[in-house]
Design an enzyme around this catalytic site. Structure first.
Site, mmCIF file in Angstrom:
data_model
loop_
_atom_site.group_PDB
_atom_site.id
_atom_site.type_symbol
_atom_site.label_atom_id
_atom_site.label_comp_id
_atom_site.label_asym_id
_atom_site.label_seq_id
_atom_site.Cartn_x
_atom_site.Cartn_y
_atom_site.Cartn_z
ATOM 1 N N HIS A 36 39.681 43.583 49.352
ATOM 2 C CA HIS A 36 39.870 42.203 49.822
ATOM 3 C C HIS A 36 39.571 42.123 51.318
ATOM 4 O O HIS A 36 39.902 41.108 51.963
ATOM 5 C CB HIS A 36 41.316 41.750 49.590
ATOM 6 C CG HIS A 36 41.646 41.474 48.147
ATOM 7 N ND1 HIS A 36 40.769 40.863 47.284
ATOM 8 C CD2 HIS A 36 42.771 41.710 47.420
ATOM 9 C CE1 HIS A 36 41.341 40.747 46.090
ATOM 10 N NE2 HIS A 36 42.534 41.257 46.145
ATOM 11 N N SER A 76 46.556 29.595 42.847
ATOM 12 C CA SER A 76 46.679 30.901 42.204
ATOM 13 C C SER A 76 47.441 31.879 43.104
ATOM 14 O O SER A 76 48.309 32.634 42.644
ATOM 15 C CB SER A 76 45.275 31.434 41.886
ATOM 16 O OG SER A 76 45.344 32.682 41.252
ATOM 17 N N LYS A 82 42.713 36.443 44.674
ATOM 18 C CA LYS A 82 42.783 35.433 43.612
ATOM 19 C C LYS A 82 41.456 34.740 43.277
ATOM 20 O O LYS A 82 41.441 33.667 42.666
ATOM 21 C CB LYS A 82 43.852 34.359 43.905
ATOM 22 C CG LYS A 82 45.196 34.888 44.325
ATOM 23 C CD LYS A 82 45.636 36.121 43.587
ATOM 24 C CE LYS A 82 45.949 35.932 42.123
ATOM 25 N NZ LYS A 82 46.133 37.268 41.471
HETATM 26 P P1 A3P Z 1 44.853 31.853 37.970
HETATM 27 O O1 A3P Z 1 46.076 32.283 38.738
HETATM 28 O O2 A3P Z 1 44.329 30.539 38.455
HETATM 29 O O3 A3P Z 1 45.030 31.874 36.506
HETATM 30 P P2 A3P Z 1 42.170 38.183 41.120
HETATM 31 O O4 A3P Z 1 41.837 39.093 40.016
HETATM 32 O O5 A3P Z 1 41.123 38.167 42.193
HETATM 33 O O6 A3P Z 1 43.552 38.438 41.624
HETATM 34 O O7 A3P Z 1 42.128 36.691 40.543
HETATM 35 C C1 A3P Z 1 43.108 36.268 39.633
HETATM 36 C C2 A3P Z 1 42.711 34.922 39.064
HETATM 37 O O8 A3P Z 1 41.575 35.109 38.199
HETATM 38 C C3 A3P Z 1 43.824 34.330 38.204
HETATM 39 O O9 A3P Z 1 43.694 32.911 38.318
HETATM 40 C C4 A3P Z 1 43.417 34.839 36.821
HETATM 41 O O10 A3P Z 1 43.983 34.138 35.751
HETATM 42 C C5 A3P Z 1 41.904 34.624 36.904
HETATM 43 N N1 A3P Z 1 41.182 35.370 35.861
HETATM 44 C C6 A3P Z 1 41.244 36.691 35.591
HETATM 45 N N2 A3P Z 1 40.507 36.983 34.512
HETATM 46 C C7 A3P Z 1 39.961 35.823 34.085
HETATM 47 C C8 A3P Z 1 39.120 35.459 32.987
HETATM 48 N N3 A3P Z 1 38.711 36.348 32.104
HETATM 49 N N4 A3P Z 1 38.758 34.165 32.864
HETATM 50 C C9 A3P Z 1 39.183 33.248 33.738
HETATM 51 N N5 A3P Z 1 39.999 33.508 34.782
HETATM 52 C C10 A3P Z 1 40.386 34.790 34.949
#
Ligand code: A3P
Length: 293
Positions: free
Chosen positions: A107, A137, A45
């Site tokens: 991860h 998240s 996340k």
């Molecule tokens: P949130 O749940 O706070 O919205 P990962 O890809 O490592 O699983 O992380 C997911 C998190 O990154 C999520 O956070 C997601 O919305 C956010 N995320 C992914 N793309 C993004 C973007 N273009 N801008 C901002 N946040 C982004």
């Protein structure tokens, strides 16, 4: 398709894990990295998908438009340690990948890394996000992701987060150990989610210079547009809508994309407890995060 029951956490060499990420352990450890591989490492996340998509566009947006419209990001950027019945493992996907350089997601905590990444001096980008927003998240992710253990209620989840009883273990240990490694390894770039939010262009330029990529101003402009949260949220190749384990009726994979959403979840008491505990865990490091912008 009927999904298997949610997995349970167990202790794996001192780190909480589920079988989806340990079943293929020997092959993961024997994985043959290459010098031109690019690994995107993060605690869950932290924005791994965001950085994966940025790199995929920087390297491959000149390829056929069909690729951008028809190949899900999880097939372009395989997840090294994943192993699920009925699907090829991350290691198998990586062996089949025909694009060079290979962009790889992980991860894994630093002590679990296959040693070939160090031997081959592959470039590694570590993405980190502040603990409070990561916890929020992760909570919503576990609610909607049937390949994760049951999250329980927010309060119990937050306490388990503080204890490191999460898939891929303790956030605190993960970010600190990779930070320490970065300080003695010039093949690691440490990126912060908060910086990506605040200055996407500046961080993309940082990525390009670390990778020795000379992207044109036009390409950078296009990448910035495509990786905007609102664009990614409606892009089925990156927004999780093709993943049958994710229940988008419960929450979204592209959920909020903000710094500071933790304020909508933490009670005053939870915040005080969290800060007190955090201070103790962060005494032995100079690693600092922004929790608000
Ligand atoms: P949130 O749940 O706070 O919205 P990962 O890809 O490592 O699983 O992380 C997911 C998190 O990154 C999520 O956070 C997601 O919305 C956010 N995320 C992914 N793309 C993004 C973007 N273009 N801008 C901002 N946040 C982004």
């Amino acid at each position: 398709m009927e999904l298997p029951p949610r997995p349970t956490l167990f202790d794996f060499h001192g780190v909480s894990m589920t079988n989806y990420f340990t079943d293929n352990w020997d092959n993961i450890q024997k994985f043959k990295a290459r010098p031109d591989d690019i690994l995107i490492a993060s605690y869950p996340k932290a924005g791994n998908t965001w950085v994966s998509y940025i790199l995929d566009l920087l390297y491959y947006s000149h390829m056929s438009p069909e690729r951008q419209d028809s190949v899900p990001l999880y097939d372009r950027v395989p997840f090294l340690e994943i192993h699920m019945a009925r699907f090829p493992s991350g290691v198998e996907e990586l062996k089949k990948l025909s694009t060079f350089p290979r962009i790889i997601k992980t991860h894994l905590p630093v002590q679990f890394m296959p040693k070939s990444f160090w031997e081959e001096k592959s470039k590694i980008i570590y993405v980190a996000r502040n603990a409070k927003d990561t916890a929020v998240s992760y909570y919503h992710f576990d609610r909607m992701n049937m390949m994760q253990p049951e999250p329980g209620d927010w309060n119990s989840f937050l306490h388990r987060f503080m204890e490191g009883k999460m898939v891929f273990g303790s956030w605190y240990e993960h970010v600190k150990a990779w930070w320490k490694e970065k300080n003695c390894n010039s093949n690691i770039l440490y990126l912060f989610y908060e910086d990506l939010i605040q200055d996407t262009e500046g961080q993309i330029n940082r990525l390009c210079s670390f990778l020795g990529l000379s992207a044109t101003a036009e390409l950078i402009k296009q990448v910035i547009e495509k990786v905007h949260f609102d664009k990614m949220k409606t892009n089925n190749m990156v927004n999780g809508s093709l993943d049958e384990y994710l229940d988008l009726n419960i929450s979204h994979f592209m959920r909020k994309g903000k710094v500071g959403d933790w304020k909508n979840h933490f009670t005053v008491q939870q915040n005080e407890q969290f800060d007190e505990d955090y201070e103790k865990k962060f005494k032995n490091t100079d690693l600092r995060f922004k929790t608000v912008l």
